[in-house]
Enzyme design. Structure first.
Site, PDB file in Angstrom:
ATOM      1  N   SER A 676       1.289  -1.243   0.264  1.00 30.22           N
ATOM      2  CA  SER A 676      -0.033   0.219   0.135  1.00 30.22           C
ATOM      3  C   SER A 676       1.143   0.973   0.199  1.00 30.22           C
ATOM      4  CB  SER A 676      -0.499   0.145   1.112  1.00 30.22           C
ATOM      5  OG  SER A 676       0.067  -0.045   2.511  1.00 30.22           O
ATOM      6  N   LYS A 719      -6.543   3.840   8.902  1.00 30.42           N
ATOM      7  CA  LYS A 719      -5.466   4.747   7.864  1.00 30.42           C
ATOM      8  C   LYS A 719      -6.112   6.120   8.273  1.00 30.42           C
ATOM      9  CE  LYS A 719      -3.325   1.218   4.880  1.00 30.42           C
ATOM     10  NZ  LYS A 719      -3.009   0.852   3.933  1.00 30.42           N
TER      11      LYS A 719
END
Length: 803
Positions: A676, A719
């Site tokens: 990611s 996140k």
């Protein structure tokens, strides 16, 4: 054949009269009584013919056999209740040729059937001898034929009359007797009689053998019972009680009272019989006793009743846990369906989430909401298949597996059965416990779960199994396929503050003997504990820190050094020391070659800065920061994309011949991996090489491909929360993660600006500042421009952003 005559007809039910036979008949039907009375008025002659079906109360002409017996009424007696008893004697056979009248009684035309007895042929004589012999055998077997009857039969010389008398004394169906009555020739009658007697003898012989066998068994059982009773009486007289016999009787009584399934009861009684025959001190006897004790201890038929009140269950779940709305909703759905279909097979639930988020306590709440027993076993480190299925009884000290041990502890067949840490199981030479669980966790086949120790099926279909795991990666796929996975994500800071205020703080105050007025902890102080003293997804460390706080205050209160007041940040530092954790915050100003990325860790989300520095060299790429293989591959893919699109990025196309790139991810001691960070690395490289600064209030996440596509990632909620905590204002997310944004709390979403991207070009256009604006940040960098002759990127890049 003789002349015809008209006679009254008496239909017979369930009986048949032969010629020369004298018998009493009870007559109760109106038509039958009228026929008898008419016969008495005339010459006392009447035709007796049987009905084809006994059940018919009012027979029609077609329901009556055409061959009957002409009889003479010898005596008539009227009984109370309006019925008659008639004594009749059969004279000869009669054929019913025509019904003359049906009311008030059957009047029929009868043709006498005479027998031809002119000569006795050798065939008839042989048949007669055979019939007599067989009748003697029949009489011996049946014990129903009197001796005087047997003497009468043996003295009879006329074959036809002999056949009729024998037939009248046989216990036969009406159809068989009628076939003998209808046989006109003597030879034919004797043949039919022979065939029927032989069949009856066979049946009687079979009955005799069966009776003999049953009698022998009964005699043996009675003998054993008699001897046992005698033995008991002798022992009682001697004052010597047989402990083994008493023990066996006690087991038999317990088995009878236990309501075991038939096959289990049969197995238990078989083992009890074995125990009875063993010596008192036999080692095998101990094994059998343990086995029987286990069978009797298991809840074969005990079931607790579910409480399916949804409002009560919802109240319990909300009392015990804050948040976790999806999990609570799934449990309430299960309860609702349970209420509609009580016999539904229980699902296999698997709670997956980081440590300390309440997986185990949630399973306890489910048991409390359902009003079921709660059993927990830990599978962490289990590496032996016998832990699940048990050992065979051939091994010394063998026992059932943990499943049946848990069922015994529960005492009911439908507890909530928690299997903790299912992802921590291992396997070795002793077998694979995960494979042994395949049968346990399959609702289609666990109703006949077989343990190696018991060797009889046990029904687990009504048990609600709940698994807990921190990760799904180590759970074998066939096992995972049998479970319904429910994910529990880490708590947000707001959720942790609420949990601490509603649950943890009151609990710790009570444990430490403190009252609310002595220690008051406002939400701001709890948030300080969450941010500065813990770094976790759950709340275990937060609970420890609150306990630590309570201990310090308790000690000062006892010493009279504490004045009750709401805690402030300074008080917390004074009591338990300086904060141990510092969350990264957004950079104060844009930087060149440094991009804020978003990471997902086991303790929730975090931000990390990816730094790229170009140095003179020959195109080498150096990666530091304890990066995993997947993350390194993302860096190589990113560099390839930058080289392929150097012109559009405003970078000299031959830069890789002069420059080495060093990518570093700070906090180098912490392992990092995953795809990611792909877009973050590309952006950092593009910024460093083109000397364009990156917005400081922006963070990004996403996987990239060589062609520049941005692929979706996981952990969006964690996140985004980390970015919000760090003061980020704009977040770049992959387009395919748009749907995951609804998991983020509304209060957080309002403070942030989201951009969803599908190409890396969109990321660079949003993240990099124009060249002119970036010049003022160049002086903050520690390296000179090493591309070309000192110019900053390509002046055209500002006017023509890549697309």
């Amino acid at each position: 054949m003789s002349n015809e005559r008209e006679l009254p007809l008496l239909p017979l039910r369930g009986i048949l009269v032969f010629p020369y036979m004298v018998i009493h008949l009870d007559v109760g039907r109106e038509r039958s009584m009228a026929a008898v009375e008419q016969a008495m008025l005339e010459d006392r002659k009447i035709l007796l013919s049987a009905q084809k079906e006994t059940e018919i109360d009012s027979p029609l002409p077609e329901d009556i056999f055409t061959i009957g017996t002409v009889a003479e009424i010898k005596q008539l007696l009227k009984l109370p209740g309006g019925t008659m008893r008639v004594l009749v004697e059969g004279l000869n056979r009669g054929r019913l040729t025509e019904f003359v009248a049906e009311e008030p009684y059957f009047k029929v035309r009868v043709e006498d059937v005479e027998e031809d007895i002119t000569s006795v042929t050798p065939e008839i004589e042989a048949l007669t001898h055979g019939v007599i012999h067989q009748f003697e055998e029949y009489a011996n077997l049946s014990k129903k034929v009197p001796q005087d009857t047997l003497g009468t039969v043996l003295g009879m010389e006329e074959p036809g009359r002999l056949a009729d008398i024998i037939a009248s004394h046989l216990s036969l169906k009406i159809a068989d007797k009628q076939s003998i009555l209808e046989a006109q020739g003597v030879a034919e009658r004797l043949e039919r009689l022979t065939e029927i007697i032989m069949r009856e003898i066979e049946i009687l012989e079979l009955e005799r053998r069966i009776g003999l066998r049953v009698r022998k068994q009964m005699e043996k059982a009675q003998k054993e019972y008699y001897l046992r009773e005698q033995m008991k009486a002798i022992q009682k007289e001697l004052g010597d009680k047989d402990e083994r016999q008493a023990e066996v009787e006690e087991y038999r009584q317990k088995i009878a009272e236990a309501k075991l399934p038939p096959d289990v009861e049969e197995k238990a009684l078989k083992e009890t019989d074995r125990l009875e025959k063993m010596a008192q001190a036999s080692a095998e006897g101990t094994v059998v006793r343990t086995y029987l004790d286990w069978i009797l201890a298991l809840p074969w038929s005990k079931v607790s009743r579910d409480k399916t009140d949804l409002n009560r269950a919802e109240k319990i779940l909300n009392e015990d846990h804050y948040g976790l709305e999806k999990v609570k909703e799934r449990i309430l759905e299960f309860l609702a369906i349970r209420k509609l279909t009580p016999k539904m097979k229980s699902p296999i639930l698997c709670f997956v989430g980081p440590p300390g988020v309440g997986k185990t306590s949630l399973a306890k709440s489910v048991a409390r909401a359902l009003n079921r027993q709660f059993i927990r076993i830990s599978l962490g480190g289990v590496r032996d298949e016998a832990e699940i299925r048990g050992h065979r009884r051939t091994y010394i000290g063998a026992l059932p597996g943990r499943i049946l041990q848990g069922m015994r502890t529960a005492g009911t067949r439908n507890p909530v059965f928690l299997m903790d840490e299912i992802d921590k199981m291992a396997s070795d030479y002793r077998g694979d416990p995960a494979s042994a669980l395949l049968e346990v966790l399959d609702p289609e086949q666990n109703n006949t779960f077989s343990d190696h120790y018991l060797e009889v099926p046990f029904d687990l279909s009504q048990t609600l199994f709940i698994m807990t795991a921190n990760t799904l990666d180590t759970i074998p796929r066939p096992l995972l396929d049998r479970m319904e996975v429910i994910s529990l994500s880490g708590y947000t800071e707001d959720e942790k503050v609420n949990i601490a205020r509603k649950y943890l703080l009151p609990k710790e105050l009570k444990i430490h003997g403190l009252k609310d007025k002595i220690l008051t902890v406002p939400d701001e102080a709890i948030l300080k504990l969450v941010q500065g003293y813990t770094r976790e997804s759950g709340v275990r460390n937060l609970e420890r820190e609150i306990a630590n706080l309570c201990r310090k205050v308790a000690m000062r209160w006892v010493k009279k050094e504490w004045e009750p007041h709401p805690l402030k940040d300074a008080d917390i530092e004074d009591l338990i020391g300086a904060p141990r954790y510092h969350f990264q915050v957004a950079a104060p100003a844009p930087e060149i070659g440094a991009v804020t990325g978003l990471a997902y860790t086991q303790v929730g989300g975090d931000i990390l800065t990816i730094e790229v520095t170009p140095v003179p060299g020959k195109g080498h790429l150096t990666l530091t920061g304890k990066l995993g293989d997947v993350m390194k591959e993302s860096a190589y893919a990113g560099l390839t994309f930058v080289r392929a699109h150097a012109q559009q990025l405003g970078i000299p196309e031959d830069f890789y011949e002069k420059v080495d790139l060093h990518i570093h991810v700070p906090e180098g001691a912490i392992p990092k991996d995953g795809p990611s960070a792909g877009v973050t690395m590309v952006t950092a490289m593009a910024s460093a090489l083109s000397k364009r600064a990156v917005r400081s209030d922006l963070a990004m996440t996403g996987e990239i491909t060589l062609r520049g596509n941005v692929l979706p990632i996981g952990g969006v909620k964690e996140k985004v929360l980390a970015a919000h905590r760090a003061g980020i204002k704009m977040i770049l997310l992959p387009e395919e993660n748009r749907k995951d944004l609804e998991e983020v709390p509304e209060t957080v979403r309002k403070d942030l600006e989201f951009h969803f991207v599908s190409r890396i070009e969109q990321v660079i256009n949003l993240a990099l500042l124009p060249v002119a604006e970036s010049k003022k940040y160049l002086e903050n960098t520690l390296f000179p421009s090493i591309l070309g002759q000192g110019e900053i990127g390509d002046p055209q890049a500002e006017e023509h952003p890549i697309s």
